[in-house]
Design a protein around this motif. Structure first.
Motif, mmCIF file in Angstrom:
data_model
loop_
_atom_site.group_PDB
_atom_site.id
_atom_site.type_symbol
_atom_site.label_atom_id
_atom_site.label_comp_id
_atom_site.label_asym_id
_atom_site.label_seq_id
_atom_site.Cartn_x
_atom_site.Cartn_y
_atom_site.Cartn_z
ATOM 1 N N LEU A 1 0.842 -1.133 -0.132
ATOM 2 C CA LEU A 1 0.147 0.043 0.161
ATOM 3 C C LEU A 1 0.870 1.324 0.036
ATOM 4 N N PHE A 2 1.839 1.079 0.987
ATOM 5 C CA PHE A 2 2.547 2.256 0.932
ATOM 6 C C PHE A 2 3.629 2.751 -0.339
ATOM 7 N N ALA A 3 4.128 1.455 -0.860
ATOM 8 C CA ALA A 3 4.953 1.700 -2.102
ATOM 9 C C ALA A 3 4.015 2.124 -3.327
ATOM 10 N N SER A 4 3.015 1.538 -3.381
ATOM 11 C CA SER A 4 2.033 1.849 -4.465
ATOM 12 C C SER A 4 1.643 3.302 -4.599
ATOM 13 N N LEU A 5 1.470 4.031 -3.541
ATOM 14 C CA LEU A 5 1.240 5.402 -3.644
ATOM 15 C C LEU A 5 2.403 6.256 -3.785
ATOM 16 N N PHE A 6 3.445 5.638 -3.088
ATOM 17 C CA PHE A 6 4.774 6.512 -3.280
ATOM 18 C C PHE A 6 5.347 6.497 -4.727
ATOM 19 N N VAL A 7 5.519 5.219 -5.381
ATOM 20 C CA VAL A 7 5.811 4.956 -6.624
ATOM 21 C C VAL A 7 5.025 5.683 -7.687
ATOM 22 N N LEU A 8 3.734 5.591 -7.548
ATOM 23 C CA LEU A 8 2.732 6.214 -8.484
ATOM 24 C C LEU A 8 2.922 7.586 -8.477
ATOM 25 N N TYR A 9 2.859 8.227 -7.263
ATOM 26 C CA TYR A 9 2.897 9.640 -7.230
ATOM 27 C C TYR A 9 4.346 10.369 -8.040
ATOM 28 N N LEU A 10 5.569 9.673 -7.678
ATOM 29 C CA LEU A 10 6.717 10.026 -8.344
ATOM 30 C C LEU A 10 7.036 9.826 -9.732
ATOM 31 N N ALA B 1 -5.417 2.994 -6.607
ATOM 32 C CA ALA B 1 -4.239 2.223 -5.854
ATOM 33 C C ALA B 1 -4.468 2.266 -4.329
ATOM 34 N N ALA B 2 -4.821 3.407 -3.576
ATOM 35 C CA ALA B 2 -5.368 3.186 -2.445
ATOM 36 C C ALA B 2 -6.495 2.317 -2.043
ATOM 37 N N TYR B 3 -7.286 2.134 -2.901
ATOM 38 C CA TYR B 3 -8.565 1.514 -2.666
ATOM 39 C C TYR B 3 -8.106 -0.014 -2.833
ATOM 40 N N SER B 4 -7.351 -0.237 -3.873
ATOM 41 C CA SER B 4 -6.853 -1.752 -4.030
ATOM 42 C C SER B 4 -6.002 -2.589 -3.102
ATOM 43 N N PHE B 5 -4.975 -1.488 -2.741
ATOM 44 C CA PHE B 5 -4.040 -2.251 -1.849
ATOM 45 C C PHE B 5 -4.573 -1.938 -0.540
ATOM 46 N N GLY B 6 -5.627 -1.405 -0.151
ATOM 47 C CA GLY B 6 -6.179 -1.354 1.404
ATOM 48 C C GLY B 6 -7.182 -2.321 1.428
ATOM 49 N N ARG B 7 -7.488 -3.237 0.604
ATOM 50 C CA ARG B 7 -8.747 -4.111 0.892
ATOM 51 C C ARG B 7 -7.774 -5.141 1.922
ATOM 52 N N GLN C 1 -8.318 -1.074 9.546
ATOM 53 C CA GLN C 1 -8.875 0.339 8.904
ATOM 54 C C GLN C 1 -7.744 1.513 9.364
ATOM 55 N N VAL C 2 -7.758 1.663 10.999
ATOM 56 C CA VAL C 2 -6.912 2.516 11.265
ATOM 57 C C VAL C 2 -5.210 2.799 10.622
ATOM 58 N N ARG C 3 -4.953 1.493 10.636
ATOM 59 C CA ARG C 3 -3.381 1.240 10.154
ATOM 60 C C ARG C 3 -3.468 1.626 8.540
ATOM 61 N N CYS C 4 -4.436 1.148 8.121
ATOM 62 C CA CYS C 4 -4.609 1.385 6.609
ATOM 63 C C CYS C 4 -4.655 3.057 6.274
ATOM 64 N N PHE C 5 -5.509 3.742 7.142
ATOM 65 C CA PHE C 5 -5.565 5.089 6.621
ATOM 66 C C PHE C 5 -4.113 5.615 7.008
ATOM 67 N N ALA C 6 -3.177 5.343 8.134
ATOM 68 C CA ALA C 6 -2.001 5.829 8.451
ATOM 69 C C ALA C 6 -1.094 5.386 7.252
ATOM 70 N N VAL C 7 -1.061 4.360 7.289
ATOM 71 C CA VAL C 7 0.064 3.768 5.966
ATOM 72 C C VAL C 7 -0.105 4.519 4.559
ATOM 73 N N ALA C 8 -1.509 4.749 4.153
ATOM 74 C CA ALA C 8 -1.640 5.748 3.062
ATOM 75 C C ALA C 8 -1.193 7.145 3.246
ATOM 76 N N VAL C 9 -1.626 7.563 4.358
ATOM 77 C CA VAL C 9 -1.358 9.041 4.573
ATOM 78 C C VAL C 9 0.388 9.131 4.583
ATOM 79 N N VAL C 10 1.149 8.260 5.237
ATOM 80 C CA VAL C 10 2.548 8.355 5.166
ATOM 81 C C VAL C 10 2.926 8.179 3.713
ATOM 82 N N GLY C 11 2.346 7.016 3.306
ATOM 83 C CA GLY C 11 2.994 6.876 1.758
ATOM 84 C C GLY C 11 2.897 8.125 0.955
#
Length: 494
Positions: free
Chosen positions: A357-366, A402-408, A412-422
């Motif tokens: 989840l972290f890597a998908s958002l990090f890599v996609l944005y950059l 990506a956030a929706y797919s890799f968060g499945r 819930q709380v950890r998923c939110f935190a990891v996505a925000v940090v990513g």
């Protein structure tokens, strides 16, 4: 059992949509009203004299023909004509500046020019048809002093102010003569707006120099500094045989991004020379060959001047979540390793899921940033608007998907935190790569909202055991916030 209509949750979401639309429309209307409340062709009351005995100008640029549209401060004055400056910066040997053609100029949804497309209609669809953002300079045909001996070589020299008796006649708002840039369009660049006096007797050119970077959410450049750009332009002329003196003059225009009120003054040897014949051009070329071009360093003058566990699940429609199935398979592979017990298998499996989840958002944005730079270098003849149109959907749709797919299937709380940090880490790395250290407050708040929206989407992808027919509040809030934050900077709400 009867069900009320509309359902309370749906009514709440509908009300939220209405509030968001009204807030955006209200801010747009207010900006249009404030812009239209000031008449065009009004005269600034504070003017400065760039050269003794010559006409005065207002030391700021404006997005409209009025001081109410003030943007950035004039920070370079060259005692030459515009063609000499163009040749010196963009046509000499080892020149790094390029003229900013119309296709490579930005759209500004806040532009108040009457000849521009209406600000309310300047969306991404019409972006390619609009001219770049215009900035105007006010010049008045009044002189304050008579030129005397050594008037142009006094250092430091305070430009004389002209504050009264201007009236409504004798001055005019002028558009830039041309624009120059040095750098990558989809990264950072130095950008110059060059203004040549409309009066033939004047021998000066005013320049507004700034550093800006491409903002993928705004689909245009954001100015983040002027001092560094001024230093860079100063270093272009420093110790050059074609230049007589380089010094700083106080224009008393500190109100602006990074402006301290001091402008660099460049005085060419022999004054203005428009390079009209081969002999003059040959002399200029020889001067260019002999010049020692310094690197991108701060000019010496800049220091002197100034004042739940993984399991296979089926959704309401009966389709199997492939991502969860893959996690189950991964867990089964890990269990086959004899040196891992059941608890360690679960920990490794969950850790890898959060890392994805972290890597998908990090890599996609950059990848959007570096993809734009790569395509710009490969397709030099292609309009940057075409490249932006190809990559923007990756940002607009790829990140929430990506956030929706890799968060499945994650907590819930950890998923939110990891996505925000990513996504937050990707933004920090992006700005570090661009060398941007200062951002406007509205941009900072927008990026925080972007991170929160993706976090809500990721958290909302975690389905509870309740009926799938019910609206997921986190997912709905995240999608609404994401859509609003995408539209807001494009239409001038942010």
């Amino acid at each position: 059992m009867e069900q009320s209509w509309p359902p309370p949750r749906a009514a709440t979401l509908a009300a939220l949509v209405v509030l968001l639309v009204l807030a955006g429309a209200g801010s747009l209307v207010l900006s249009m009203v404030s812009t239209g409340a000031v008449a065009s062709d009004t005269t600034p009351q504070k003017l400065v004299e760039p050269k003794p005995g010559e006409n005065v100008f207002w030391p700021y640029t404006s997005r409209q023909r009025s001081p109410a549209g003030r943007t950035l401060a004039i920070n370079v004055v060259v005692y030459a004509d515009a063609e000499t400056i163009r040749f010196y910066l963009s046509e000499r040997r080892d020149a790094t500046w390029n003229e900013t053609e119309e296709a490579w100029q930005d759209v500004d949804p806040d532009d108040g020019d009457q000849n521009e497309i209406d600000a309310a209609n300047q969306t991404v669809v019409e972006w390619a048809a609009a001219r770049g953002a215009q900035r105007y300079l006010y010049v008045h045909d009044r002189a304050l002093t008579e030129e005397g001996p050594n008037q142009t070589t006094r250092r430091p020299y305070r430009a004389l102010p002209f504050t009264g008796g201007v009236g409504e006649s004798g001055g005019q708002w002028i558009d830039e003569t041309y624009q120059l840039h040095d750098g990558k369009y989809f990264a950072t660049r130095y950008h110059l707006r060059v203004y040549e006096s409309p009066y033939e007797s004047d021998e000066w050119v005013a320049i507004q120099a700034h550093s800006d970077h491409w903002d993928w959410f705004r689909l245009r450049h954001t100015v983040h500094d002027t001092e560094d750009a001024q230093d860079y332009v100063e270093s272009e002329f420093w110790d050059d045989p074609a230049v007589d003196t380089v010094w700083r003059m106080y224009l008393d225009n500190p109100k602006g991004v990074g402006s301290d009120g001091w402008a660099t003054v460049v005085d060419f040897r022999g004054g203005s020379s428009p390079l009209p014949d081969a002999k003059t051009a040959g002399v200029a070329l020889l001067a260019g060959f002999a010049a020692v071009r310094p690197g991108r360093r701060r000019s010496p003058l800049s220091r002197l001047a100034g004042p739940g566990g993984p399991a296979e699940r089926r959704d309401a429609g009966g389709s199997v979540d492939r991502l969860l199935v893959s996690r189950v398979r991964l867990a089964s592979i890990l269990r086959s390793w004899d040196w891992l017990d059941g608890r360690q298998v679960a920990v490794v499996s969950w850790t890898l899921a959060y890392l994805l989840l972290f890597a998908s958002l990090f890599v996609l944005y950059l990848s959007v940033r570096f993809g734009g730079i790569f395509l710009e270098e490969q397709f030099t003849e292609t309009s940057p608007k075409v490249i932006a149109a190809a990559l923007y959907p990756v940002l607009a749709f790829g990140l929430p998907i990506a956030a929706y797919s890799f968060g499945r299937g994650l907590e819930q709380v950890r998923c939110f935190a990891v996505a925000v940090v990513g996504i937050g880490a990707a933004m920090v790395v992006d700005y570090q790569f661009l060398g941007v250290t200062v951002l406007p407050l509205d941009v900072v708040l927008h990026r925080i909202g972007i991170a929160a929206a993706l976090g809500l989407i990721a958290a909302g992808s975690v389905h509870s055991e309740a009926s799938m027919e019910r609206v997921n509040r986190f997912l709905a809030a995240g999608v609404l916030l994401w859509v609003y934050l995408l539209l807001a900077p494009l239409v001038g709400w942010q």
